[in-house]
Design an enzyme around this catalytic site. Sequence first.
Site, PDB file in Angstrom:
ATOM      1  N   ARG A  30       3.173 -15.263  -7.520  1.00 20.79           N
ATOM      2  CA  ARG A  30       1.573 -15.496  -7.521  1.00 20.79           C
ATOM      3  C   ARG A  30       0.899 -14.772  -8.758  1.00 20.79           C
ATOM      4  NH1 ARG A  30      -0.255 -11.809  -2.247  1.00 20.79           N
ATOM      5  NH2 ARG A  30      -2.135 -12.320  -3.062  1.00 20.79           N
ATOM      6  N   TYR A  62      -7.424 -10.500  10.932  1.00 23.11           N
ATOM      7  CA  TYR A  62      -7.751 -10.885  12.321  1.00 23.11           C
ATOM      8  C   TYR A  62      -9.300 -10.836  12.512  1.00 23.11           C
ATOM      9  CZ  TYR A  62      -2.942 -10.804  13.187  1.00 23.11           C
ATOM     10  OH  TYR A  62      -1.609 -11.127  13.151  1.00 23.11           O
ATOM     11  N   LYS A 117      -2.770 -18.999  23.213  1.00 26.82           N
ATOM     12  CA  LYS A 117      -4.106 -19.718  22.427  1.00 26.82           C
ATOM     13  C   LYS A 117      -3.964 -21.122  22.256  1.00 26.82           C
ATOM     14  CE  LYS A 117      -7.071 -15.912  20.977  1.00 26.82           C
ATOM     15  NZ  LYS A 117      -7.978 -16.548  21.837  1.00 26.82           N
ATOM     16  N   SER A 176     -12.878 -22.535  20.850  1.00 25.38           N
ATOM     17  CA  SER A 176     -12.729 -22.334  22.446  1.00 25.38           C
ATOM     18  C   SER A 176     -13.938 -22.863  22.871  1.00 25.38           C
ATOM     19  CB  SER A 176     -12.194 -21.008  22.665  1.00 25.38           C
ATOM     20  OG  SER A 176     -11.129 -20.579  22.145  1.00 25.38           O
ATOM     21  N   HIS A 180     -12.187 -13.990  -6.713  1.00 30.48           N
ATOM     22  CA  HIS A 180     -12.248 -14.973  -5.755  1.00 30.48           C
ATOM     23  C   HIS A 180     -11.924 -14.493  -4.489  1.00 30.48           C
ATOM     24  CE1 HIS A 180     -10.967 -18.479  -3.597  1.00 30.48           C
ATOM     25  NE2 HIS A 180      -9.702 -18.316  -3.631  1.00 30.48           N
ATOM     26  N   HIS A 185      -4.503  -5.675   7.714  1.00 26.50           N
ATOM     27  CA  HIS A 185      -4.235  -6.254   8.520  1.00 26.50           C
ATOM     28  C   HIS A 185      -5.352  -7.021   9.763  1.00 26.50           C
ATOM     29  CE1 HIS A 185      -1.331  -9.607   9.741  1.00 26.50           C
ATOM     30  NE2 HIS A 185      -1.561  -9.137  10.837  1.00 26.50           N
ATOM     31  N   GLU A 193      -8.103  -6.761   9.284  1.00 30.93           N
ATOM     32  CA  GLU A 193      -9.074  -7.466   8.425  1.00 30.93           C
ATOM     33  C   GLU A 193      -8.947  -8.810   8.867  1.00 30.93           C
ATOM     34  OE1 GLU A 193     -11.927  -6.910   7.114  1.00 30.93           O
ATOM     35  OE2 GLU A 193     -12.107  -8.694   6.046  1.00 30.93           O
ATOM     36  N   SER A 226     -21.023  -3.783   7.308  1.00 31.45           N
ATOM     37  CA  SER A 226     -20.159  -4.426   8.381  1.00 31.45           C
ATOM     38  C   SER A 226     -20.300  -3.418   9.573  1.00 31.45           C
ATOM     39  CB  SER A 226     -18.687  -4.445   7.721  1.00 31.45           C
ATOM     40  OG  SER A 226     -18.852  -5.600   6.822  1.00 31.45           O
TER      41      SER A 226
END
Lengths: 286, 544
Positions: B465, B272, B346, B283, B91, B268, B270, B185
């Site tokens: 988890r 973002y 933002k 925006s 998943h 990390h 990633e 990518s």
Amino acid sequence: MSGGSYYVPSTSKWPILGSLALGLMMIGTGMVLVHDRGTPIMTLGLLAVLAVMGFWFRDVVKESRGGLYDAQMDRSFRQGMGWFIFSEVMFFAAFFGALFYIRTFALPWLDGEGAKGVAALLWPEFTASWPLMSPPDTAVAGPRDTFSPWQLPLVNTLILVASSITLTVAHEGLKEGHRDTTRNWLFATLLLAISFITIQGVEYYEAYVHYGITLEAGIYGATFFLLTGFHGAHVIIGATILAVMLVRVLRGHFSSDNHFGFEAACWYWHFVDVVWIGLFLFVYVF
Amino acid sequence: MAPKLPPHHPVEQSTSATAGGQASAHHAPPRGILRWLLTTNHKEIGSLYLIFSLIMFFIGGIFALVVRAELFQPGLQLVNPEFFNQMTTMHGLIMVFAAVMPAFTGLANWMIPLQIGAPDMALPRLNNFSFWLLPVAFLLLLSTLLMPGGGPNFGWTFYAPLSTTYAPPSTTFFILSLHIAGISSILGAINIVATIINMRAPGMRMMDMPLFVWTWLITAFLLIAVMPVLAGVITMMLMDINFGTHFFNAAGGGDPVLFQHLFWFFGHPEVYIMILPAFGIVSAIIPTFARKRLFGYASMVYATASIAILSFLVWAHHMFVVGLPLAAELFFMYTTMIIAVPTGVKVFNWITTLFRGSITFEPPMLFALAFVVLFTIGGFSGLMLAIAPADFQYHDTYFVVAHFHYVLVPGAVFAIMAGVYYWLPKWTGHYPNVKLAQWHFWLSVIGVNLTFFPMHFAGLAGMPRRIPDYALQFADFNLVSSLGAFMFGASQLVFVAVVILCVRGGEKAPAKAWEGAEDLEWSVPSPAPLHTFETPPTFQRHEH
């Protein structure tokens, strides 16, 4: 930004064939590694990838020589190659980062030093050193001996630095329009590249047969082969690119003001050279 | 800057048309399946990305529903724990690498050339290659579920030694499929950077670019910087598994924590990568439907860049309990908290844009507003997790699951849906059905919050988890979560219906489909013709 005309190819079969070829190669590789069979699939995939790259680049060369590309397209290629090399830099940065982390943190901690010296409880007898000759667990055999950086590695450093210089001379020759100069110095660069690869092969043989430096020989062997191995692979790729450039020079593909293919090959070669300097310093010398 | 299409060019006469790519380039675009296999058109490739992403969204969603069905009640009912682990892992992997990332890349393909007035992406063939690598990669990944020993079962973060020493044999195939996805990518990101830097309409400066373009430029930079690190770390895994190295094994002098450092140095940035383009979409939408210019354009750009730079300095906040030196705990705690500053800039800019606007609530706006509210909740729980001493309590609980699903589902996924509703009129020439879209929106909002809000409480109460069974006191929270998950999953069928109906017909949309929309894409007809901006447009600068 330009008012010129930007070439947008209408269709191409190379991308989809390239994807399938890469998939075939990866499936074959996985089968070889996991099931110990599938070498034909892997080989076929690899050949297909190489063939697609060859055909694809041939199309690009044809379009370029056919005058389809304008200055803006040239900038797209420059951007593309520049960012590709940056991605390669980050690939090696991960490996150098691993090397520094192991040497600066992991091994001293296992020896009881530093903020996480509690790790020494695992193997109280362990003493940290670099190159790591005796790994923490006695079940892992460390290397018997290490290379002196001032023999073959120094020779290889001089070879690779020299090859960057000869390549620059070849490039200057191309810019000045002296095709013979370009041909000769590019040929010299290629010879240096082949010497480097040969010497690296000799060193690997020495490592395995005489020094006991193997992939399994603890973290020193692992980082040694990871860094030098991927660098060596890049030298082989770079040398292949230079060989193609030599053929293109012989065929008169380049002019003094239009030769980005050659320049990109130079960028790549200098990148490989710079990575080696890092390797020489941090894998061999320090 | 009209593209020189091959049929009109002298090279056709001067070279023999036997070369493969050349030969096909000389004919009219092929019909049927070949059109999609061979295309170099940014709009067609964008559509391929979006369709692929939608299919993967449902596959990943079904895996999530298997997880939620098992967790509906305490005890083991439906699947065995080994399969449960494969479902949580797949998943995560599918949603991150095959649903969210390709959806943003699809939007980038469609919209960046239209928003900057370019005839296509800078490197169109490479663009097609980037896409077609994805089905190859993820078919291979999904096939691992059928291999002996099952598929990946170590969580989407694949920590060593779970993913090396104790991993199923199929892990090698998992690594190779991730290599293919990574190549896709990196090449896609290189193409996007080259397009944005090199293909803007004459007169459009960097600081004139729409924010979606800006955020994607920065995202693409992050991709080029960190996907190679992922490639590096999975290569080291591959060697540990197959070649007897000891990178992540302390017995040979390696360190399993090294894996985590390398993974999160990729991981990390990633996360973002999965949210910055969402900021760009929101925006664009909020000013359109507030009928005001975006408040603080420049600060939005600087905030995005700041977040991207900081994302390289915060990775170990995922590792607070692994045994870091105190100095590292402090460093990563403070750098993580600093990220709240540009993110806050933002959020305040969006709210200030809304202030005294003439707001209407079309479907894209609904999703964008829900994004601002619900993403902020996810941001705040992120701040809680950033506090190292508090994280000792939260770590590996459902609180973390709640946090990252708030930023990824009503964050990234809602922004993607907002973008789809916003640009569907441009793609299809029709407005999406408003009634159905509203149903989709409200069912999704309710479903998402039912699913993920109780997870905060379950986590704070201590539910770990990645377990198929749990203590009785967590039963109510899990029951609500599971009901919400099925509701959210089912409501996405409404989304599919809206998209299909919109492609087939509906109220005709003019070129400028939304009254308050300003960017260049609204100057071309709806639906956008296959080739746009063959001659570069004149860019009219409005002062930000």
